[in-house]
Design a protein around this motif. Structure first.
Motif, PDB file in Angstrom:
ATOM      1  N   UNK A  24       0.944  -1.377  -0.007  1.00 16.66           N
ATOM      2  CA  UNK A  24       0.121  -0.030   0.025  1.00 16.66           C
ATOM      3  C   UNK A  24       0.924   1.184   0.023  1.00 16.66           C
ATOM      4  N   UNK A  25       1.721   1.341   0.748  1.00 16.79           N
ATOM      5  CA  UNK A  25       2.864   2.481   0.948  1.00 16.79           C
ATOM      6  C   UNK A  25       3.765   2.520  -0.343  1.00 16.79           C
ATOM      7  N   UNK A  26       4.419   1.354  -0.652  1.00 16.68           N
ATOM      8  CA  UNK A  26       5.390   1.535  -1.661  1.00 16.68           C
ATOM      9  C   UNK A  26       4.891   1.163  -2.898  1.00 16.68           C
ATOM     10  N   UNK A  27       3.689   0.493  -3.067  1.00 15.82           N
ATOM     11  CA  UNK A  27       3.066   0.110  -4.333  1.00 15.82           C
ATOM     12  C   UNK A  27       3.715  -0.841  -5.153  1.00 15.82           C
ATOM     13  N   UNK A  28       4.278  -1.883  -4.366  1.00 16.40           N
ATOM     14  CA  UNK A  28       4.746  -3.385  -4.760  1.00 16.40           C
ATOM     15  C   UNK A  28       3.435  -4.017  -5.078  1.00 16.40           C
ATOM     16  N   UNK A  29       3.648  -5.012  -5.891  1.00 14.18           N
ATOM     17  CA  UNK A  29       2.740  -6.007  -6.436  1.00 14.18           C
ATOM     18  C   UNK A  29       3.034  -7.361  -5.358  1.00 14.18           C
ATOM     19  N   UNK A  30       1.879  -7.877  -4.841  1.00  8.86           N
ATOM     20  CA  UNK A  30       1.878  -9.187  -4.139  1.00  8.86           C
ATOM     21  C   UNK A  30       2.257 -10.306  -5.163  1.00  8.86           C
ATOM     22  N   UNK A  31       3.108 -11.047  -5.175  1.00  8.03           N
ATOM     23  CA  UNK A  31       3.464 -12.153  -5.980  1.00  8.03           C
ATOM     24  C   UNK A  31       3.176 -13.546  -5.386  1.00  8.03           C
ATOM     25  N   UNK A  32       3.228 -13.542  -4.165  1.00  3.68           N
ATOM     26  CA  UNK A  32       2.989 -14.846  -3.480  1.00  3.68           C
ATOM     27  C   UNK A  32       2.661 -14.435  -1.989  1.00  3.68           C
ATOM     28  N   UNK A  33       1.800 -15.422  -1.476  1.00  2.00           N
ATOM     29  CA  UNK A  33       1.381 -15.305  -0.134  1.00  2.00           C
ATOM     30  C   UNK A  33       1.158 -16.654   0.343  1.00  2.00           C
ATOM     31  N   UNK A  34       2.064 -17.055   1.237  1.00  2.92           N
ATOM     32  CA  UNK A  34       2.044 -18.462   1.723  1.00  2.92           C
ATOM     33  C   UNK A  34       1.892 -18.456   3.123  1.00  2.92           C
ATOM     34  N   UNK A  35       0.907 -19.349   3.595  1.00  4.45           N
ATOM     35  CA  UNK A  35       0.881 -19.498   5.041  1.00  4.45           C
ATOM     36  C   UNK A  35       1.153 -20.850   5.273  1.00  4.45           C
ATOM     37  N   UNK A  36       2.036 -21.128   6.528  1.00  8.78           N
ATOM     38  CA  UNK A  36       2.231 -22.908   6.588  1.00  8.78           C
ATOM     39  C   UNK A  36       2.538 -22.872   8.301  1.00  8.78           C
ATOM     40  N   UNK A  37       1.895 -23.529   9.098  1.00  2.00           N
ATOM     41  CA  UNK A  37       1.935 -23.794  10.370  1.00  2.00           C
ATOM     42  C   UNK A  37       2.327 -22.404  11.141  1.00  2.00           C
ATOM     43  N   UNK A  38       1.133 -21.716  10.837  1.00  2.00           N
ATOM     44  CA  UNK A  38       0.882 -20.433  11.546  1.00  2.00           C
ATOM     45  C   UNK A  38       1.870 -19.213  11.167  1.00  2.00           C
ATOM     46  N   UNK A  39       2.898 -19.416  10.185  1.00  2.00           N
ATOM     47  CA  UNK A  39       3.709 -18.616   9.722  1.00  2.00           C
ATOM     48  C   UNK A  39       3.353 -18.042   8.303  1.00  2.00           C
ATOM     49  N   UNK A  40       4.034 -16.992   7.814  1.00  2.00           N
ATOM     50  CA  UNK A  40       3.341 -16.164   6.569  1.00  2.00           C
ATOM     51  C   UNK A  40       4.864 -15.802   5.719  1.00  2.00           C
ATOM     52  N   UNK A  41       4.734 -16.267   4.486  1.00  2.00           N
ATOM     53  CA  UNK A  41       5.946 -15.906   3.567  1.00  2.00           C
ATOM     54  C   UNK A  41       5.152 -14.963   2.729  1.00  2.00           C
ATOM     55  N   UNK A  42       5.479 -13.545   2.229  1.00  2.00           N
ATOM     56  CA  UNK A  42       4.965 -12.873   1.462  1.00  2.00           C
ATOM     57  C   UNK A  42       6.049 -12.162   0.419  1.00  2.00           C
ATOM     58  N   UNK A  43       5.605 -12.593  -0.954  1.00  2.00           N
ATOM     59  CA  UNK A  43       6.820 -12.036  -1.834  1.00  2.00           C
ATOM     60  C   UNK A  43       6.203 -10.906  -2.645  1.00  2.00           C
ATOM     61  N   UNK A  44       6.889  -9.919  -2.621  1.00  2.00           N
ATOM     62  CA  UNK A  44       6.373  -8.749  -3.147  1.00  2.00           C
ATOM     63  C   UNK A  44       7.649  -8.023  -4.239  1.00  2.00           C
ATOM     64  N   UNK A  45       7.237  -7.229  -5.077  1.00  2.00           N
ATOM     65  CA  UNK A  45       7.881  -6.779  -6.133  1.00  2.00           C
ATOM     66  C   UNK A  45       7.397  -5.393  -6.730  1.00  2.00           C
ATOM     67  N   UNK A  46       8.544  -4.787  -7.404  1.00  2.00           N
ATOM     68  CA  UNK A  46       8.061  -3.649  -8.087  1.00  2.00           C
ATOM     69  C   UNK A  46       7.205  -4.137  -9.463  1.00  2.00           C
ATOM     70  N   UNK A  47       6.293  -3.234  -9.671  1.00  2.00           N
ATOM     71  CA  UNK A  47       5.378  -3.509 -11.116  1.00  2.00           C
ATOM     72  C   UNK A  47       6.227  -3.357 -12.152  1.00  2.00           C
ATOM     73  N   UNK A  48       6.107  -4.083 -13.114  1.00  2.00           N
ATOM     74  CA  UNK A  48       6.772  -4.182 -14.467  1.00  2.00           C
ATOM     75  C   UNK A  48       8.259  -4.759 -14.176  1.00  2.00           C
ATOM     76  N   UNK A  49       8.455  -5.466 -13.078  1.00  2.00           N
ATOM     77  CA  UNK A  49       9.879  -6.220 -12.969  1.00  2.00           C
ATOM     78  C   UNK A  49       9.497  -7.430 -12.233  1.00  2.00           C
ATOM     79  N   UNK A  50       8.916  -8.415 -12.820  1.00  2.00           N
ATOM     80  CA  UNK A  50       8.671  -9.860 -12.382  1.00  2.00           C
ATOM     81  C   UNK A  50      10.014 -10.432 -11.952  1.00  2.00           C
ATOM     82  N   UNK A  51      10.806 -10.274 -12.354  1.00  2.00           N
ATOM     83  CA  UNK A  51      12.142 -10.880 -12.364  1.00  2.00           C
ATOM     84  C   UNK A  51      12.906 -10.467 -10.838  1.00  2.00           C
ATOM     85  N   UNK A  52      12.532  -9.524 -10.271  1.00  2.00           N
ATOM     86  CA  UNK A  52      13.029  -8.991  -9.037  1.00  2.00           C
ATOM     87  C   UNK A  52      12.074  -8.930  -7.953  1.00  2.00           C
TER      88      UNK A  52
END
Length: 137
Positions: A24-52
């Motif tokens: 919301x503040x930086x404007x990154x895209x959410x690429x992945x949002x994974x929950x496992x055993x009560x933990x959370x991994x979130x992958x974000x990145x700049x729009x137009x740069x799917x490789x980073x």
């Protein structure tokens, strides 16, 4: 040899707050949002740069880390001394205004540095230092 930076990892201890900052503040895209055993991994990145990407990971999930080390990591995160990342933008002043309008900790307002960049800095909700730079004009 062809080598690129695919992802950087930053710890996060509050997935919702991390999303509010990076999405919301930086404007990154959410690429992945994974929950496992009560933990959370979130992958974000700049729009137009799917490789980073930035992977926001739960520090308690790091393999091989002892309970004492986890406590140290938690303490360092709370002080803002555990992790950092440098980002770049074409207009640091505009991005500063956008991010500052959110409820974030400002570390440094936009400043012309003697080493040739204009930059500012914030702490994300987990205490990570996020420095944003703009090339000198």
């Amino acid at each position: 040899m062809d080598i690129t930076i695919h992802s950087a990892l930053l710890p996060q201890d509050d997935p919702e707050a991390a999303l509010a900052f990076y999405r919301d503040a930086l404007g990154f895209e959410v690429r992945n949002d994974v929950g496992y055993k009560g933990m959370h991994w979130i992958t974000v990145g700049p729009a137009g740069q799917p490789e980073t990407s930035i992977v926001l990971y739960p520090p308690e999930a790091a393999p091989g880390v002892t309970d004492d080390e986890r406590r140290t990591i938690t303490d360092m995160m709370a002080k803002g001394t555990f992790a950092s990342i440098n980002l770049a933008t074409s207009d640091v002043d505009a991005l500063f205004e956008r991010v500052q309008a959110r409820d974030v900790e400002v570390v440094q307002e936009p400043t012309d540095q003697p080493y040739g960049v204009r930059d500012c800095a914030f702490r994300d909700p987990s205490g990570n230092l996020v420095r944003i730079q703009q090339a000198a004009r």
